[in-house]
Design a protein around this motif. Structure first.
Motif, PDB file in Angstrom:
ATOM      1  N   THR A 173      23.293  32.275  35.333  1.00  0.00           N
ATOM      2  CA  THR A 173      24.577  33.568  36.595  1.00  0.00           C
ATOM      3  C   THR A 173      23.587  33.306  38.017  1.00  0.00           C
ATOM      4  O   THR A 173      22.520  33.003  37.921  1.00  0.00           O
ATOM      5  CB  THR A 173      24.228  35.287  35.893  1.00  0.00           C
ATOM      6  N   ASP A 174      23.962  33.482  39.075  1.00  0.00           N
ATOM      7  CA  ASP A 174      24.330  33.303  40.376  1.00  0.00           C
ATOM      8  C   ASP A 174      23.406  34.754  40.510  1.00  0.00           C
ATOM      9  O   ASP A 174      23.476  35.962  40.286  1.00  0.00           O
ATOM     10  CB  ASP A 174      25.161  33.385  40.674  1.00  0.00           C
ATOM     11  N   PRO A 175      22.189  34.701  40.882  1.00  0.00           N
ATOM     12  CA  PRO A 175      21.543  35.851  41.541  1.00  0.00           C
ATOM     13  C   PRO A 175      22.146  36.903  42.761  1.00  0.00           C
ATOM     14  O   PRO A 175      22.381  38.729  41.917  1.00  0.00           O
ATOM     15  CB  PRO A 175      20.062  35.585  41.737  1.00  0.00           C
ATOM     16  N   LEU A 176      22.840  36.440  42.581  1.00  0.00           N
ATOM     17  CA  LEU A 176      23.420  36.843  44.090  1.00  0.00           C
ATOM     18  C   LEU A 176      24.623  38.368  43.955  1.00  0.00           C
ATOM     19  O   LEU A 176      24.814  38.979  43.796  1.00  0.00           O
ATOM     20  CB  LEU A 176      23.849  36.465  45.314  1.00  0.00           C
ATOM     21  N   THR A 177      25.701  37.302  43.110  1.00  0.00           N
ATOM     22  CA  THR A 177      26.625  37.660  42.550  1.00  0.00           C
ATOM     23  C   THR A 177      27.184  38.174  41.340  1.00  0.00           C
ATOM     24  O   THR A 177      27.890  39.098  40.951  1.00  0.00           O
ATOM     25  CB  THR A 177      28.119  36.878  42.385  1.00  0.00           C
ATOM     26  N   GLY A 178      26.038  37.543  40.457  1.00  0.00           N
ATOM     27  CA  GLY A 178      26.250  38.243  38.853  1.00  0.00           C
ATOM     28  C   GLY A 178      27.456  36.953  38.397  1.00  0.00           C
ATOM     29  O   GLY A 178      27.451  37.278  37.001  1.00  0.00           O
ATOM     30  N   LEU A 179      27.774  36.410  38.981  1.00  0.00           N
ATOM     31  CA  LEU A 179      28.782  34.909  38.207  1.00  0.00           C
ATOM     32  C   LEU A 179      27.867  34.184  37.219  1.00  0.00           C
ATOM     33  O   LEU A 179      26.617  33.976  37.973  1.00  0.00           O
ATOM     34  CB  LEU A 179      29.805  34.552  39.263  1.00  0.00           C
ATOM     35  N   PHE A 180      28.559  33.292  36.687  1.00  0.00           N
ATOM     36  CA  PHE A 180      28.138  31.926  36.006  1.00  0.00           C
ATOM     37  C   PHE A 180      27.389  30.993  37.190  1.00  0.00           C
ATOM     38  O   PHE A 180      28.273  30.678  38.368  1.00  0.00           O
ATOM     39  CB  PHE A 180      28.271  31.310  34.798  1.00  0.00           C
ATOM     40  N   ASN A 181      26.814  30.466  36.936  1.00  0.00           N
ATOM     41  CA  ASN A 181      25.952  29.426  37.913  1.00  0.00           C
ATOM     42  C   ASN A 181      26.650  28.539  37.300  1.00  0.00           C
ATOM     43  O   ASN A 181      27.164  28.294  36.240  1.00  0.00           O
ATOM     44  CB  ASN A 181      24.618  29.342  37.792  1.00  0.00           C
ATOM     45  N   ARG A 182      26.243  26.860  38.321  1.00  0.00           N
ATOM     46  CA  ARG A 182      27.255  25.538  38.461  1.00  0.00           C
ATOM     47  C   ARG A 182      26.334  25.129  37.085  1.00  0.00           C
ATOM     48  O   ARG A 182      27.517  24.615  36.321  1.00  0.00           O
ATOM     49  CB  ARG A 182      26.565  25.056  39.393  1.00  0.00           C
ATOM     50  N   ARG A 183      25.945  25.062  36.515  1.00  0.00           N
ATOM     51  CA  ARG A 183      25.036  24.198  35.547  1.00  0.00           C
ATOM     52  C   ARG A 183      25.561  24.460  33.678  1.00  0.00           C
ATOM     53  O   ARG A 183      26.123  24.071  33.522  1.00  0.00           O
ATOM     54  CB  ARG A 183      23.065  24.974  35.097  1.00  0.00           C
ATOM     55  N   HIS A 184      26.042  26.376  34.214  1.00  0.00           N
ATOM     56  CA  HIS A 184      26.553  26.951  33.436  1.00  0.00           C
ATOM     57  C   HIS A 184      27.871  26.069  32.750  1.00  0.00           C
ATOM     58  O   HIS A 184      28.728  26.649  31.986  1.00  0.00           O
ATOM     59  CB  HIS A 184      26.238  28.470  32.857  1.00  0.00           C
ATOM     60  N   LEU A 185      28.367  26.498  33.987  1.00  0.00           N
ATOM     61  CA  LEU A 185      30.113  25.843  33.758  1.00  0.00           C
ATOM     62  C   LEU A 185      30.509  24.808  33.483  1.00  0.00           C
ATOM     63  O   LEU A 185      31.424  25.306  33.124  1.00  0.00           O
ATOM     64  CB  LEU A 185      30.285  26.088  35.646  1.00  0.00           C
ATOM     65  N   ARG A 235      47.469  35.881  43.182  1.00  0.00           N
ATOM     66  CA  ARG A 235      46.523  37.644  43.222  1.00  0.00           C
ATOM     67  C   ARG A 235      45.704  37.877  43.355  1.00  0.00           C
ATOM     68  O   ARG A 235      45.183  39.144  44.543  1.00  0.00           O
ATOM     69  CB  ARG A 235      46.611  38.633  41.647  1.00  0.00           C
ATOM     70  N   VAL A 236      44.456  37.094  43.721  1.00  0.00           N
ATOM     71  CA  VAL A 236      43.352  37.045  44.339  1.00  0.00           C
ATOM     72  C   VAL A 236      43.768  36.711  45.511  1.00  0.00           C
ATOM     73  O   VAL A 236      42.544  38.133  46.266  1.00  0.00           O
ATOM     74  CB  VAL A 236      42.332  36.006  43.610  1.00  0.00           C
ATOM     75  N   ILE A 237      44.202  35.986  46.107  1.00  0.00           N
ATOM     76  CA  ILE A 237      44.516  35.840  47.678  1.00  0.00           C
ATOM     77  C   ILE A 237      44.679  36.776  48.009  1.00  0.00           C
ATOM     78  O   ILE A 237      43.913  37.753  49.300  1.00  0.00           O
ATOM     79  CB  ILE A 237      45.117  34.445  47.514  1.00  0.00           C
ATOM     80  N   THR A 285      29.534  39.055  47.785  1.00  0.00           N
ATOM     81  CA  THR A 285      29.430  39.893  46.422  1.00  0.00           C
ATOM     82  C   THR A 285      30.987  40.721  46.228  1.00  0.00           C
ATOM     83  O   THR A 285      31.641  40.026  45.153  1.00  0.00           O
ATOM     84  CB  THR A 285      28.068  41.113  46.813  1.00  0.00           C
ATOM     85  N   ARG A 286      31.596  40.978  47.650  1.00  0.00           N
ATOM     86  CA  ARG A 286      33.617  41.139  47.540  1.00  0.00           C
ATOM     87  C   ARG A 286      33.843  40.730  46.480  1.00  0.00           C
ATOM     88  O   ARG A 286      34.531  41.262  45.765  1.00  0.00           O
ATOM     89  CB  ARG A 286      33.349  41.891  49.270  1.00  0.00           C
ATOM     90  N   PHE A 287      34.059  39.413  47.488  1.00  0.00           N
ATOM     91  CA  PHE A 287      34.474  37.939  46.819  1.00  0.00           C
ATOM     92  C   PHE A 287      34.572  38.000  44.893  1.00  0.00           C
ATOM     93  O   PHE A 287      35.553  37.992  44.512  1.00  0.00           O
ATOM     94  CB  PHE A 287      34.935  37.906  47.981  1.00  0.00           C
ATOM     95  N   ALA A 288      33.417  38.309  45.077  1.00  0.00           N
ATOM     96  CA  ALA A 288      33.263  38.397  43.605  1.00  0.00           C
ATOM     97  C   ALA A 288      33.794  39.395  42.497  1.00  0.00           C
ATOM     98  O   ALA A 288      33.869  38.957  41.632  1.00  0.00           O
ATOM     99  CB  ALA A 288      31.599  37.803  43.170  1.00  0.00           C
ATOM    100  N   GLU A 289      33.451  40.076  42.838  1.00  0.00           N
ATOM    101  CA  GLU A 289      34.386  41.472  42.082  1.00  0.00           C
ATOM    102  C   GLU A 289      35.781  41.129  42.095  1.00  0.00           C
ATOM    103  O   GLU A 289      36.362  41.620  41.039  1.00  0.00           O
ATOM    104  CB  GLU A 289      33.786  42.566  42.834  1.00  0.00           C
ATOM    105  N   ILE A 290      36.027  41.007  43.305  1.00  0.00           N
ATOM    106  CA  ILE A 290      37.588  40.663  43.255  1.00  0.00           C
ATOM    107  C   ILE A 290      38.054  39.874  42.652  1.00  0.00           C
ATOM    108  O   ILE A 290      39.176  39.542  41.245  1.00  0.00           O
ATOM    109  CB  ILE A 290      38.183  40.283  44.836  1.00  0.00           C
ATOM    110  N   LEU A 291      37.666  38.790  42.407  1.00  0.00           N
ATOM    111  CA  LEU A 291      37.686  37.607  41.455  1.00  0.00           C
ATOM    112  C   LEU A 291      37.679  37.871  40.128  1.00  0.00           C
ATOM    113  O   LEU A 291      39.038  37.483  39.371  1.00  0.00           O
ATOM    114  CB  LEU A 291      36.677  36.244  41.918  1.00  0.00           C
ATOM    115  N   GLY A 292      36.823  38.927  39.476  1.00  0.00           N
ATOM    116  CA  GLY A 292      36.027  38.951  38.831  1.00  0.00           C
ATOM    117  C   GLY A 292      37.192  39.890  38.135  1.00  0.00           C
ATOM    118  O   GLY A 292      37.729  39.760  36.420  1.00  0.00           O
ATOM    119  N   GLU A 293      37.985  40.913  38.890  1.00  0.00           N
ATOM    120  CA  GLU A 293      38.678  41.830  38.628  1.00  0.00           C
ATOM    121  C   GLU A 293      40.122  41.377  38.513  1.00  0.00           C
ATOM    122  O   GLU A 293      41.394  41.889  38.037  1.00  0.00           O
ATOM    123  CB  GLU A 293      38.746  42.762  39.677  1.00  0.00           C
TER     124      GLU A 293
END
Length: 732
Positions: A560-572, A659-661, A617-625
């Motif tokens: 995971t990415d430490p800032l956003t909590g999303l998966f990182n590039r390697r896991h992707l 929807r995300v945009i 961080t806010r964009f990561a939350e919007i993207l996850g939702e």
């Protein structure tokens, strides 16, 4: 009639029997003795023939007797002339056997000896050494001067002494001054290799108090082996028992069991019962004879009656001796294990069975010891298996290991249900995470998820107390729970629980949950080893959960990415590569959307990197939702993000991206007094657009990246995909 029965009973007895008369010289000194009568067991034990023994001197029959360290002729002769009785154990080198000898004199100048082969009880040195340490009795080894060489752990448990406080010290330094003379005499007899009975003295504990200890010492070679039991609370009862034993004078009263003569019928109708039947069954002989009060068949445990009858009838048909073990139920309701040996009595004319004669003795202690050894071995094996299983447990296998552990423990202790509950991080909720139920028992796991601890304050208090004091929770009878546990009693009753036993699981003082067993069919009693097992298992589970948590955190941090909590590039790339391989084998649908925050550099330059981190961080939350729960969302690098839309075609992928945009466009926040807004651009690639021979993670992401670039060049805040081309979300 009585003497004839006694003679026959002696003949079929499982122990060796010999009746002897002493021989004295002119000076009255005992020089030998003559065998007057022996039984079959004597012939078998000593390897002699009756006709070569009876009416012959012992020095002729057993010449080795003159070469032993003990003056057996004088020893037994003193019994014949002075009366009394003796009971001791001795090792006979030329037979290589341990023998227990009971001797007494009923008539001056003669004595009778009953000899039991106890070699099996002495021979297993490995088991003795193992149980030396785990035995609950005090055990020690001293030299012939009374100096300690070895002690077991029970010395610390009962008397407070550690090994280094005992080893090398004189035995008598711990004995009560008034008991030293009698103890000294006992040691002298041991030094002289004379057999001695168990004896009692008072022993000083580390706290200065004296305790009555019953010792059973034996000398082997140059060492004395002794075991002791604290009988302080039972000394009066033990004195009465010893007095009772001294009062036994007759032959059959001394026999450790019940002699009998019975019919070969459905009831095993008794015709004669020795006095030993009272102690064995609880019924007087007159109550057993003729089935006056109870038939002996009714005393045999119901589960054992059929196999006892079949074994007896087989022996009668073959005219062989019967020997077997089974259970009886005494008058008081106690279940006892007995060993029976006997033989049919046949008519001389037609070989019909006239009666059965034999002997029954109580072997409960031996059987319980055997069961205890088997149980202990099974217990240790179970602990070893579970510990081994959890040592190798991983994130992927921990649940399976816990399920296996619950099944093994539940079956071993004959429980109806075993389970593991986990507490929430704030300790306000509990959930049944793992459960095993015996066949026919209704599982409860699904109904016990996210249960509020506030609903069951008594149970919560029990958990806190048990964690603090490191104790288990035992509820032997749910119906007898206190009034303040009404809610808990209702919960348990709703699950048909009669009794339960569990232990909290904690790590570093932090409560993780609890582990335990339920009894549903009946209350029953819980095995005393359950406390130890649950404690060991709870600690093992705690260690495994700690390891699992750390492994999970390490795994999570590595993907995971430490800032956003999303998966990182390697896991992707790892997940996307797997999905592409699956697509090549089975087809299907898959799209990749790459999104980039517009003018992110300008935002950083204007408000600083702290504001940039808030935007990311806010964009990561919007993207996850905004995406589906099974889609893969990752931070690709910098302000670029990638979403793998599983099972989606380009049209659906573009709609989700729209929807995300739109959500991003509506998002705003204050930073340094200014209202900050931002937009994103997106490129979508459909897996079906790329030829199979060139389809890779890089080729698919590269196509989405090119379309993202096209969206940027077309004015930003829009989507470019194969189906829609360039499109500003929500503005067409």
């Amino acid at each position: 009639m009585g003497r004839e029965i006694h003679k026959k009973l002696i003949e079929v007895a499982p122990f060796a029997y010999a009746y002897q008369r002493v021989i004295v010289d002119d000076s009255g000194r005992i020089v030998d003795y003559v065998f007057l009568e022996v039984n079959s067991a004597f012939e078998k034990l000593f390897g002699v023939n009756r006709r070569d023994v009876e009416n012959r001197r012992v020095t002729e029959v057993i010449p080795e007797i003159k070469d032993t360290d003990v003056d057996w002729i004088g020893y037994f002769g003193s019994i014949a002339l002075d009366g009394g009785e003796r009971d001791f154990e001795v090792f006979v080198p030329h037979l290589e056997k341990w023998l227990r000898v009971c001797a007494y004199s009923a008539e001056e100048g003669t004595f009778a000896a009953f000899v039991f082969d106890v070699t099996a009880e002495k021979s297993n040195a490995t088991e003795i050494e193992r149980f030396f340490e785990v035995n609950l009795d005090l055990m020690c080894i001293t030299d012939l001067h009374g100096q300690f060489i070895k002690t077991n752990r029970a010395w610390s448990t009962y008397l407070g002494y550690e090994p280094d406080e005992i080893i090398g010290r004189d035995y008598f330094s711990f004995v009560h001054p008034d008991d030293i003379p009698s103890t000294q005499k006992t040691l002298e007899r041991l030094t002289q290799k004379l057999p001695i009975p168990a004896f009692v003295n008072r022993y000083r504990a580390k706290d200065g108090a004296y305790r009555h200890i019953e010792w059973k010492p034996h000398r082997y070679g140059e060492f004395i082996y002794a075991s002791g039991r604290d009988i302080t609370g039972r000394i009066a009862a033990e004195n009465e028992l010893r007095e009772s034993r001294r009062q036994l004078t007759s032959l059959f009263a001394n026999l450790p069991g019940m002699s009998y003569r019975c019919k070969n019928d459905d009831d095993w109708t008794m015709e004669f019962v020795g006095e030993g039947g009272i102690q064995l069954t609880g019924y007087r002989p007159d109550e057993l004879v003729g089935n006056a009060v109870v038939a002996f068949n009714d005393l045999i445990h119901p589960d054992d009656r059929e196999h006892v009858r079949k074994a007896w009838q087989s022996a009668i048909a073959d005219k062989t001796e019967y020997s077997g073990e089974y259970r009886i139920v005494s008058r008081a309701g106690a279940i006892k294990w007995v060993w029976e040996r006997g033989r049919g009595v046949y008519a001389s004319d037609d070989d019909a069975v006239v009666a059965i004669e034999g002997f029954i003795t109580d072997i409960t202690e031996r059987k319980l010891a055997e069961f205890a050894v088997a149980r202990q071995n099974g217990f240790q094996k179970l602990i070893a298996e579970i510990s081994t299983e959890f040592v190798g447990a991983t994130i992927d296998t921990i649940d399976e290991k816990i399920d296996t552990m619950l099944r093994k423990c539940g079956e071993f202790f004959d429980a109806d249900r075993s389970y593991l509950f986990r507490f929430s991080a704030d300790r306000k909720m509990m959930s049944n995470t793992h459960e095993w139920s015996a066949p026919g028992i209704t599982p409860q796991k699904q109904s016990l998820q996210n249960v509020s601890m506030d609903l069951y304050p008594w149970w919560a208090a029990q958990m806190r107390d048990r964690i603090r004091n490191k104790k288990t929770v035992l509820i032997p009878d749910v119906d007898a729970m206190p009034q303040e546990a009404a809610a808990e009693r209702g919960l348990f009753a709703g699950q048909d629980i009669e009794s339960l036993f569990c232990v909290p699981i904690e790590s570093h003082g932090e409560a993780l949950g609890f582990f335990g067993f339920d009894r549903v069919k009946e209350k029953g009693t819980w095995d005393k080893q359950l406390d130890s097992l649950l404690t060991v298992i709870a600690n093992t589970i705690a260690d495994a959960l700690d390891k699992n948590k750390l492994e999970h955190e390490l795994t999570r941090s590595s993907i995971t990415d430490p800032l956003t909590g999303l998966f990182n590039r390697r896991h992707l790339y790892s997940r996307l590569g797997t999905l592409i391989d699956q697509f090549k084998r089975q087809d299907g649908s898959l799209c990749v959307a790459m999104l980039d925050i517009d003018h992110f550099k300008d935002l950083n330059d204007s408000y600083g990197h702290a504001a940039g981190d808030v935007v990311l961080t806010r964009f990561a939350e919007i993207l996850g939702e905004g995406v589906r729960s099974f889609d893969i969302v990752a931070r690709y690098g910098g302000e670029e993000f990638v979403v793998v839309l599983v099972g989606a075609v380009a049209g659906l992928a573009a709609s989700i991206a729209e929807r995300v945009i739109e959500s991003v466009r509506e998002c705003q926040f204050e930073f340094s007094g200014d209202v900050v807004r931002f937009t994103v651009s997106c490129g979508v690639a459909d897996i079906a657009e790329i030829p199979r021979d060139s389809l890779t993670s890089d080729s698919l992401i590269d196509l989405a990246d090119r379309r993202l670039y096209a969206a940027k060049m077309s004015g930003r805040d829009r989507i470019v995909s194969s189906e829609f081309g360039s499109r500003s979300a929500g503005r067409s």
